[in-house]
Design an enzyme around this catalytic site. Structure first.
Site: not given
Ligand code: PEP
Ligand code: MG
Length: 754
Positions: A366, A473, A681
């Site tokens: 975090h 997120r 993303c």
């Molecule tokens: C991903 O998995 O590309 C994503 C954007 O989600 P996270 O990085 O939060 O798992």
């Protein structure tokens, strides 16, 4: 058998008298050795001090030949004295000459002395020298005598540390002032030049000799009591927002803090005439020596915990607080810590905080997420950083490469200043096009969004020049909180986000927990999974515990009353999972109506594409969704079967490969067929070369970290999309594992800014 006269208390009182006299340090030392020799009924008492990291010098003696003073030198590790310095532990030998390490120095005249007792002179855990007594007879020194000598050695350490003893700066000081280089891991990008601030300042104990032993014992007991209470509090509230420590570490602290032996040893040290602080340090010196010798690596690792605990107790006694609450934080603070929680980082004045170094930590912890959100260059896993830096020293942190330069040379400073200037110039370039759209040379418009998740991210949305938030997120709020955020807490955050962005779109992703994103208060940690990335996470948890998801949906709908709401689900693997989640949205909408509450003015529901299986159900899925978003971080780890968090394999396969490009091409084509907007993303969209390839595949919407918007926009504005698309057609069928070289060469030849 000779015994010490009057014990350590009398000796300490005498030492205090000597130290009160206005004399040179050398003279003081000369008097002290006489005093110790007579108190301990020894014929010899000598002080050896470290001149460099490798050499010891005889600085004062009673009993050996005076001409040897400042002439006799020993290497650390050589002879018995060198052995004590090397291992930072006492030696107690009735027959010293028969010891295998004995080294005879004729100039000292020590051949007539049979027994030897020596202890290291330690200050804050560092060996400064050795204090030795010797006797002609084969004398057996008692354990109490060894302890008394250790106590005296502590006082000596202060005399030595006080200015004036070493007229010229010693080689040791010079060596400690040498530049030091450390390689850690990059946790947050960027470069920072500044001055070191120890998050938990080391407490140097200067008042060693007690005036009132009873009062000191009481102070000690009170401090230990308060320390135990504060650890219990932390454990009880599990306030992980203010504790970088894991629960396990806290439990270890509690065990140590409640150890009766520990308190007893410190009380005994107070009884010898030390102050409470000095007693803590004295016992910690012993513990350190003992644990360093331990064969069990688990025990050796606990040394760090014990050091921390002793330092906490010293802070309790002296009132020294964490650096974050100090008023005189330098304007270019680079904070060094063993580890910390995200809330602790947020306690620092953001305008003065330039960089962060953690000895431990993880890139997805975090605190690292918050550091990235704040744009603070961070290097983690910088093993032993705290052993090599003092507060106030110059330091450079390279968050791009994970390098740290402590006390950097002028050349390193110049080279980094140049780098920092270069970055600032680039920043100006990005600022200049901040309000310009990302339109290519052939008039293709690419929408650039940012990824966010915390309140601290919000100002960056507008600053970066993005068109909105492509991925919010929501789990980050849950991860930094001490307990499950209430409905009200969630509504507050989501409203703040919507207020902040105004007309710009925001895509909220529902809770993506599990895997490497644990919520300590939810007891998910107990669920030990063989393969957490493939385990009970994200939508799987939400569907199995629908109350949690419904709560969150309620908060999102409430915050978005009368405005547009976009939301999507993480880690969906089959169409049925999407449908079940979507049905919960409808249930919550019906609930709104039932209570006569206002609906959002518009609602769009989509899903992340992060599991390869879902990509082969697009014909069934796309008619049901308003949009999709590719989470390339997860999707590609599953596609290549290569753990994104395992440094051994995380970069083994190139994303710019025919396999990935044609896989993505399939998604883009399908989405075009169904006219479903698709965004990407994952982290790759923030790297200009990767972003270029994505645009060449047909992506027109990508979401990235705020700092990447400038470089990616510059790339888009220098690009001819049509030409790139044609070029990329030829790459898809190549047998190469990576087509990065071809794409790089293309960008260079075409003058594309990557
Ligand atoms: C991903 O998995 O590309 C994503 C954007 O989600 P996270 O990085 O939060 O798992
Ligand atoms: Mg993901």
């Amino acid at each position: 058998m000779p015994a010490s006269v009057g014990g350590p208390r009398v000796l300490l009182r005498r030492l205090r008298e000597v130290m009160a006299k206005p004399e040179t340090a050398q003279k003081r030392l000369d008097e002290i050795v006489v005093l110790i020799a007579s108190n301990m009924v020894a014929e010899v008492c000598s002080v050896y001090l470290k001149r460099s990291t490798t050499d010891l010098e005889l600085f004062a003696t009673e009993g050996l030949k005076p001409t040897a003073v400042h002439h006799t030198r020993l290497r650390v590790g050589e002879g018995l004295v060198g052995d004590i310095a090397a291992h930072a532990r006492p030696l107690n030998l009735a027959d010293a000459q028969s010891h295998p390490a004995f080294a005879y120095r004729p100039e000292t005249g020590e051949e007539i002395y049979k027994s030897l007792m020596g202890v290291p002179i330690l200050r804050s855990g560092r060996v400064m020298g050795v204090l030795v007594v010797q006797n002609r007879t084969k004398r057996h020194y008692t354990e109490e005598e060894v302890e008394a000598l250790q106590t005296v050695a502590m006082v000596l350490a202060e005399v030595v540390a006080a200015a004036g003893l070493l007229d010229a700066p010693s080689e040791l000081e010079e060596e400690e002032a040498k530049p030091f280089y450390l390689q850690g891991s990059s946790f947050a990008e960027g470069i920072a030049l500044g001055h070191a601030v120890l998050h938990e300042p080391r407490v140097h104990v200067t008042k060693l000799i007690a005036e009132d032993t009873d009062a000191e014992r009481e102070r000690l007991e009170r401090a230990v009591y308060a320390l135990r209470g504060s650890i219990d509090d932390m454990l009880q509230t599990e306030d992980l927002s203010h504790a970088g420590e894991h629960r396990e570490v806290l439990q270890t602290y509690r065990m140590f803090a409640n150890d009766r032996g520990w308190l007893q040893r410190m009380s005994e040290a107070v009884n010898t005439g030390l102050t409470a602080e000095a007693a803590v340090e004295r016992v910690q010196n012993d513990t350190r020596a003992r644990l360093q010798r331990a064969a069990d690596p688990y025990l050796r690792d606990r040394l760090h915990d014990f050091d921390d605990l002793a330092n906490r107790l010293l802070r309790q006694l002296t009132g020294v607080t964490l650096s974050s609450v100090s008023e005189d934080l330098p304007v270019d603070a680079i904070v060094i810590a063993r580890n910390m929680g995200p809330a602790e980082l947020l306690d620092y004045d953001k305008d003065r905080l330039r960089g962060l170094v953690l000895e431990e930590g993880a890139p997805n912890a975090h605190v690292s997420i918050v550091a990235r959100a704040l744009g603070i260059p961070t290097v983690g896993r910088a093993d032993e950083a705290l052993d090599h830096v003092e507060s106030g020293e110059a330091i450079i942190v390279d968050g791009d490469t994970g390098e740290i330069y402590i006390r950097p040379t002028q050349e390193v400073i110049s080279s980094y200043s140049e780098k920092a200037r270069f970055r600032a110039k680039r920043q100006e370039q990005y600022q200049a096009i901040r309000h310009e759209p990302a339109i290519s040379q052939d008039q293709q418009r690419i929408s650039l969004f940012v990824n966010a998740g915390l309140q601290v991210d919000l100002p960056h949305v507008a600053e970066s020049g993005a068109e909105g938030i492509g991925l919010f997120r929501t789990e980050l709020q849950f991860m930094i909180a001490a307990a499950l955020p209430s409905l009200g807490d969630q509504v507050e955050l989501y409203s703040a986000v919507l207020d902040h962005v105004g007309d710009m779109p925001v895509v909220f992703r529902t809770l993506d927990i599990g895997g490497d994103k644990m919520l300590p208060y939810m007891n998910l940690a107990q669920l030990k999974e063989e393969n957490p990335a493939l385990g009970w996470r994200a939508i799987r948890i939400s569907l199995d515990r629908p109350a949690l998801l419904r709560h969150q949906l309620r908060a999102l709908l409430t915050a978005a009353a009368g405005r547009e709401l976009r939301l999507m689900f993480p880690m969906v693997a089959e169409v049925a999972e999407y449908q079940r989640a979507r049905a919960l949205v409808d249930k919550e909408l019906a609930r709104l109506d039932k209570f006569g509450k206002e609906r959002p003015s518009k609602i769009e529901v989509g899903t992340m594409l992060e599991v390869p299986a879902l990509i082969w159900q697009l014909d069934a899925l796309l008619p049901l969704v308003d949009f999709v978003s590719i989470g390339s971080n997860d999707l590609l780890q599953f596609l290549f079967a290569s753990d994104r968090g395992n440094p051994r394999v995380a970069t083994r396969y190139d994303l710019l490969s025919p396999a990935v490009l044609s896989f993505f091409r399939h998604v883009v084509d399908k989405c075009a067929e169904y006219e479903t907007p698709v965004t990407l993303c994952g982290e790759m969209s923030g790297r200009p070369l990767e972003a270029m390839a994505l645009v060449g595949l047909g992506f027109r919407r990508i979401s990235m970290s705020p700092a990447a918007i400038g470089p990616v926009k510059l790339m888009v504005r220098s690009l001819d999309v049509g030409k790139l698309e044609t070029f990329m057609e030829g790459l898809m069928k190549l047998p190469d594992g990576s087509v990065r070289p071809q794409l790089k060469a293309y960008a260079e030849a075409e003058g594309i800014s990557v």
